[in-house]
Scaffold this active site. Structure first.
Site, short mmCIF file in Angstrom:
data_model
loop_
_atom_site.label_atom_id
_atom_site.label_comp_id
_atom_site.label_asym_id
_atom_site.label_seq_id
_atom_site.Cartn_x
_atom_site.Cartn_y
_atom_site.Cartn_z
CB ALA A 1 48.04 41.57 74.33
N GLY B 1 49.68 44.99 70.76
CA GLY B 1 49.42 43.90 69.83
C GLY B 1 48.53 44.31 68.67
CD GLU C 1 53.64 43.78 68.87
OE1 GLU C 1 54.81 43.43 68.98
OE2 GLU C 1 52.77 43.55 69.74
CD GLU D 1 53.74 46.56 73.34
OE1 GLU D 1 53.05 45.90 72.54
OE2 GLU D 1 54.15 47.72 73.08
#
Length: 256
Positions: free
Chosen positions: A66, A112, A115, A135
């Site tokens: 992200a 992300g 993911e 993260e």
């Protein structure tokens, strides 16, 4: 066709969505999630699209995570909204899509980005790809489904190791633990992914939709019931009649 941060290319029955932020290693920001949502939604409504491939621009990254700059100053309410919005727009939408989505992981798939790949139904990767969920090094946890989808693929022990250590793993290791289906040289990745997509596209779209729904229900208490009902419902549809007729007549089926 370029739609903001996403490049879209149609090849027969296959739609390729290329996340196109190479200067940011294709990091996901709010606009990119909107663009992916739009591309997925349009593909979902287009009967001529049978399979979707998601990949990243360039040869360095699928998606490197992200966009940290975007959420650096967020507090709890914004963080919760960010996670919910991402699930609704992209991650849950992909997992529950009636059409198969294949991730062609062409480099770093971190945070992300991993993911996003986890939400896809199938994952192919280049041999030089690196995958991880870093993260916890930011004082966070995966917020786009990583803590839920990763254990289902590799088991709780390995999922905890990957998440808690924040270490990157190689494509070879990812294949060994079932995180990716196959690995190829980068130069072959897209062609191999398209080959698989073409094979899938020849099969019954209605049966594929029901198969995805049933597989997604496999870890729920209603999994077997979902499979039985889906199996039965297909008996009433034209694709089943055509598929059986084609088999008995020794010809290729022509699915609707």
């Amino acid at each position: 066709m370029i739609d903001s941060n996403v490049k879209i290319n149609r090849e027969s029955e296959i739609l390729i969505i290329e996340i196109n932020r190479p200067k940011s290693l294709n990091a996901l920001n709010s606009q990119t999630l909107l663009d992916i949502n739009k591309a997925i939604s349009e593909a979902e409504e287009n009967a001529d699209v049978k399979v979707i491939i998601i990949t990243g621009s360039g040869d360095k990254a699928f998606v490197a995570g992200a966009d940290i700059k975007e959420f650096a100053d967020y507090k709890a309410p914004q963080g919760e909204e960010m996670a919910k919005r991402g699930h609704t727009l992209v991650f849950d939408k992909i997992e529950n899509l009636k059409k198969p989505v294949i991730a062609a992981i062409n480099g770093f798939a971190l945070g992300g980005g991993l993911e996003l790949a986890l939400a896809c139904h199938i994952r192919y990767a280049s041999e030089t790809s690196k995958l991880g969920l870093p993260e916890v090094t930011l004082g966070l946890i995966p917020g786009y489904g990583g803590t839920q989808r990763l254990p289902k693929l590799v088991g709780k022990g390995l999922a905890n190791e990957i998440i808690l250590s924040a270490k990157m793993i190689s494509a070879q290791k990812a294949k060994e633990i079932g995180l990716v289906n196959e690995i190829f040289p980068l130069s072959e990745l897209m062609n191999k992914t398209k080959e698989l997509a073409s094979i899938i596209a020849k099969n019954s779209p209605l049966a594929i939709s029901k198969a995805i729904q049933s597989v997604n229900a496999s870890d729920t208490k209603n999994g077997f019931e979902t499979e039985i009902k889906s199996f039965a419902q297909l008996f009433e549809l034209e694709d089943k009649k055509e598929g059986v007729a084609a088999f008995l007549e020794k010809r290729k089926p022509n699915f609707s």
